[in-house]
Scaffold this active site. Structure first.
Site, PDB file in Angstrom:
ATOM      1  N   ASP A  42     -11.319 -37.876 -14.523  1.00 11.73           N
ATOM      2  CA  ASP A  42     -11.423 -36.668 -15.343  1.00 11.73           C
ATOM      3  C   ASP A  42     -10.268 -35.761 -14.949  1.00 11.73           C
ATOM      4  O   ASP A  42     -10.290 -35.108 -13.913  1.00 11.73           O
ATOM      5  CB  ASP A  42     -12.778 -35.988 -15.089  1.00 11.73           C
ATOM      6  CG  ASP A  42     -12.964 -34.724 -15.921  1.00 11.73           C
ATOM      7  OD1 ASP A  42     -11.952 -34.193 -16.418  1.00 11.73           O
ATOM      8  OD2 ASP A  42     -14.113 -34.263 -16.064  1.00 11.73           O
ATOM      9  N   PHE A  72     -17.569 -31.646 -11.904  1.00 14.98           N
ATOM     10  CA  PHE A  72     -17.845 -30.954 -13.163  1.00 14.98           C
ATOM     11  C   PHE A  72     -17.235 -31.763 -14.294  1.00 14.98           C
ATOM     12  O   PHE A  72     -16.034 -32.023 -14.297  1.00 14.98           O
ATOM     13  CB  PHE A  72     -17.272 -29.530 -13.175  1.00 14.98           C
ATOM     14  CG  PHE A  72     -17.633 -28.793 -14.442  1.00 14.98           C
ATOM     15  CD1 PHE A  72     -18.885 -28.201 -14.600  1.00 14.98           C
ATOM     16  CD2 PHE A  72     -16.738 -28.748 -15.516  1.00 14.98           C
ATOM     17  CE1 PHE A  72     -19.238 -27.567 -15.788  1.00 14.98           C
ATOM     18  CE2 PHE A  72     -17.086 -28.105 -16.709  1.00 14.98           C
ATOM     19  CZ  PHE A  72     -18.332 -27.516 -16.837  1.00 14.98           C
ATOM     20  N   LYS A  83      -8.040 -29.226 -21.652  1.00  8.62           N
ATOM     21  CA  LYS A  83      -7.552 -27.877 -21.331  1.00  8.62           C
ATOM     22  C   LYS A  83      -6.094 -27.553 -21.737  1.00  8.62           C
ATOM     23  O   LYS A  83      -5.883 -26.941 -22.761  1.00  8.62           O
ATOM     24  CB  LYS A  83      -7.800 -27.586 -19.853  1.00  8.62           C
ATOM     25  CG  LYS A  83      -9.308 -27.387 -19.576  1.00  8.62           C
ATOM     26  CD  LYS A  83      -9.587 -26.738 -18.253  1.00  8.62           C
ATOM     27  CE  LYS A  83     -10.994 -26.237 -18.148  1.00  8.62           C
ATOM     28  NZ  LYS A  83     -11.963 -27.181 -17.597  1.00  8.62           N
TER      29      LYS A  83
HETATM   30  C1  LIG Z   1     -13.249 -27.701 -18.037  1.00  8.71           C
HETATM   31  C2  LIG Z   1     -13.584 -29.053 -17.611  1.00  8.71           C
HETATM   32  C3  LIG Z   1     -14.374 -29.898 -18.398  1.00  8.71           C
HETATM   33  C4  LIG Z   1     -15.027 -29.424 -19.684  1.00  8.71           C
HETATM   34  O1  LIG Z   1     -14.086 -29.112 -20.651  1.00  8.71           O
HETATM   35  P1  LIG Z   1     -14.569 -28.313 -21.973  1.00  8.71           P
HETATM   36  O2  LIG Z   1     -13.330 -28.254 -22.800  1.00  8.71           O
HETATM   37  O3  LIG Z   1     -15.046 -26.974 -21.519  1.00  8.71           O
HETATM   38  O4  LIG Z   1     -15.642 -29.097 -22.589  1.00  8.71           O
HETATM   39  C5  LIG Z   1     -14.599 -31.182 -17.959  1.00  8.71           C
HETATM   40  N1  LIG Z   1     -14.079 -31.625 -16.807  1.00  8.71           N
HETATM   41  C6  LIG Z   1     -13.312 -30.851 -16.016  1.00  8.71           C
HETATM   42  C7  LIG Z   1     -12.732 -31.413 -14.757  1.00  8.71           C
HETATM   43  C8  LIG Z   1     -13.047 -29.532 -16.383  1.00  8.71           C
HETATM   44  O5  LIG Z   1     -12.321 -28.751 -15.590  1.00  8.71           O
END
Ligand SMILES: *Cc1c(COP(=O)(O)O)cnc(C)c1O
Length: 391
Positions: A213, A128, A242
């Site tokens: 990520d 994701f 986050k």
């Molecule tokens: C939440 C998340 C995102 C997206 O972040 P947003 O602030 O909602 O755009 C991307 N990568 C990972 C691994 C995430 O957990």
């Protein structure tokens, strides 16, 4: 009254009014134990006095100027993040998806720098990376992509936690490999301990960037400031968001070496990115984590919770796996269990279910031992009772 908010979320029937640490109160003054922390955002819990003070003080001076000018707090934050991560520089934005867009742009610029016309990025199944068009195209979930075609090209998908599959990609256009150190939305999938190490080796051999990520795993969640710090490797690019501002929107894309030189004046930007308010919040988060040695406590607390669930739930029918690292915990069941979220809410506990059948816990890092015990006891009871009803 019907809400006029666009229905992009299937929301639970509760509105919170205030919070303190891992507790939240709704409008009827009912108390909830927050084991999801705004999806790994409020690592320091709710209404943390240090974040409050930093934001209030900065708001009284300057909220925003523009990236047309130097910004003291932004430079300070970049320095702190580079010191903590071993990276060389930082680009600031407002969310995880945006931090990832910066990473994608770096990878593409890097590809062109190597002379590749159509650079590609290797991404994984179950990944994701966000909801913008490029990041949803990189995401390994049909549900996220469905109906938004045409997708952005230039992504090659391989299974997660499978180095051989990456080594087998013969495509000459590859410029980067991009993974989460632990898949969050994908179901709290923890790869083999040497996964990142092997990825680093493959990337070094082929001159590919290794991009991580860490939007969910970062800022202490797994028991190190960044999850890759459980290993001895460094990525070329790592993204954060986050928990970085404890709820004040801020994202960052950190880069190292050649990757850190790929974006120059005029090639990327963000109006709000790294403004004094957001950076003050992030600096307060980093200082508080250090001053109160909060991350140092995360591994033991995570172990306590995992052991608690294992002793209560292991061997129970329908419970397939209990796993995680630090305070990123998943309990995988053998069937979809989305309705557990509402049942837990009724019992005053906020949890999350992801990948249909994985209960995901992302409590604030400041969770107390007593709160951890309460969470284990109440949630175990709920899961066992749930199967007595549904059986
Ligand atoms: C939440 C998340 C995102 C997206 O972040 P947003 O602030 O909602 O755009 C991307 N990568 C990972 C691994 C995430 O957990």
């Amino acid at each position: 009254m019907a809400s006029q908010v666009m229905p992009t979320y299937a929301r639970l029937p509760v509105m919170f009014e205030r919070g303190e640490g891992a507790w939240l109160w709704d409008k009827q003054d009912r108390r909830y134990l927050d084991a999801i922390a705004g999806i790994a955002v409020c690592g320091l819990g709710h209404a943390h006095p240090a974040v409050f003070a930093a934001v209030a003080e900065q708001a009284g001076k300057l909220i925003h100027t523009s990236n047309l000018y130097r910004i003291e707090k932004q430079e300070e934050l970049a320095q702190e993040l580079c010191r903590l991560s071993g990276m060389d520089n930082a680009f600031f934005c407002n969310s995880g998806a945006e931090a990832n867009e910066a990473a994608i742009k770096i990878a593409r610029r890097y590809g062109h720098y190597l002379g590749i016309d159509q650079p590609a990025i290797i991404v994984t199944e179950g990944a994701f990376h966000g909801r913008t068009l490029a990041t949803l195209s990189a995401t390994g979930s049909r549900k996220v992509q469905e109906g938004f075609e045409p997708l952005v090209g230039g992504f090659i998908r391989v299974p997660y936690d499978d180095v051989r599959a990456i080594e087998a990609v013969a495509d000459k256009n590859v410029a980067a490999v991009w993974v989460e150190p632990i898949q969050g939305e994908g179901g709290v999938r923890v790869p083999a301990e040497d996964y990142l190490l092997h990825l680093r080796r493959v990337c070094d051999q082929r001159n590919w960037l290794l991009m991580l990520d860490e939007v969910q795993t970062g800022v202490g969640r797994t028991g190190k400031f960044l999850a890759f710090q459980h290993t001895f490797i460094r990525p070329d690019v790592v993204t954060l968001a986050k928990a970085l501002g404890n709820g004040v929107p801020i994202g960052a894309c950190l880069a190292l070496g050649t990757a850190a030189e790929m974006l120059t004046a005029g090639q990327h930007g963000s109006t709000f990115g790294g403004n004094p308010l957001a950076c003050s919040a992030a600096l307060a988060v980093i200082k508080t984590l250090a001053r109160e040695a909060i991350i140092e406590r995360v591994p033991a607390l995570g172990e306590q919770i995992l052991e608690g669930f294992r002793s209560n739930l292991e061997g129970q029918p329908h419970v397939l796996d209990i796993r995680g690292k630090g305070l990123m915990i998943g309990i995988e069941l053998d069937q979809p269990c989305g309705d557990l979220v509402k049942l837990a809410l009724e019992r005053g506990i906020l949890i999350n279910v992801t990948a249909d059948r994985v209960i995901r816990l992302l409590p604030p890092l400041i969770l107390t031992d007593d709160q951890a015990r309460l969470l284990v006891k109440e949630l175990s009871k709920l899961i066992i009772g749930y199967f007595k009803i549904t059986a």
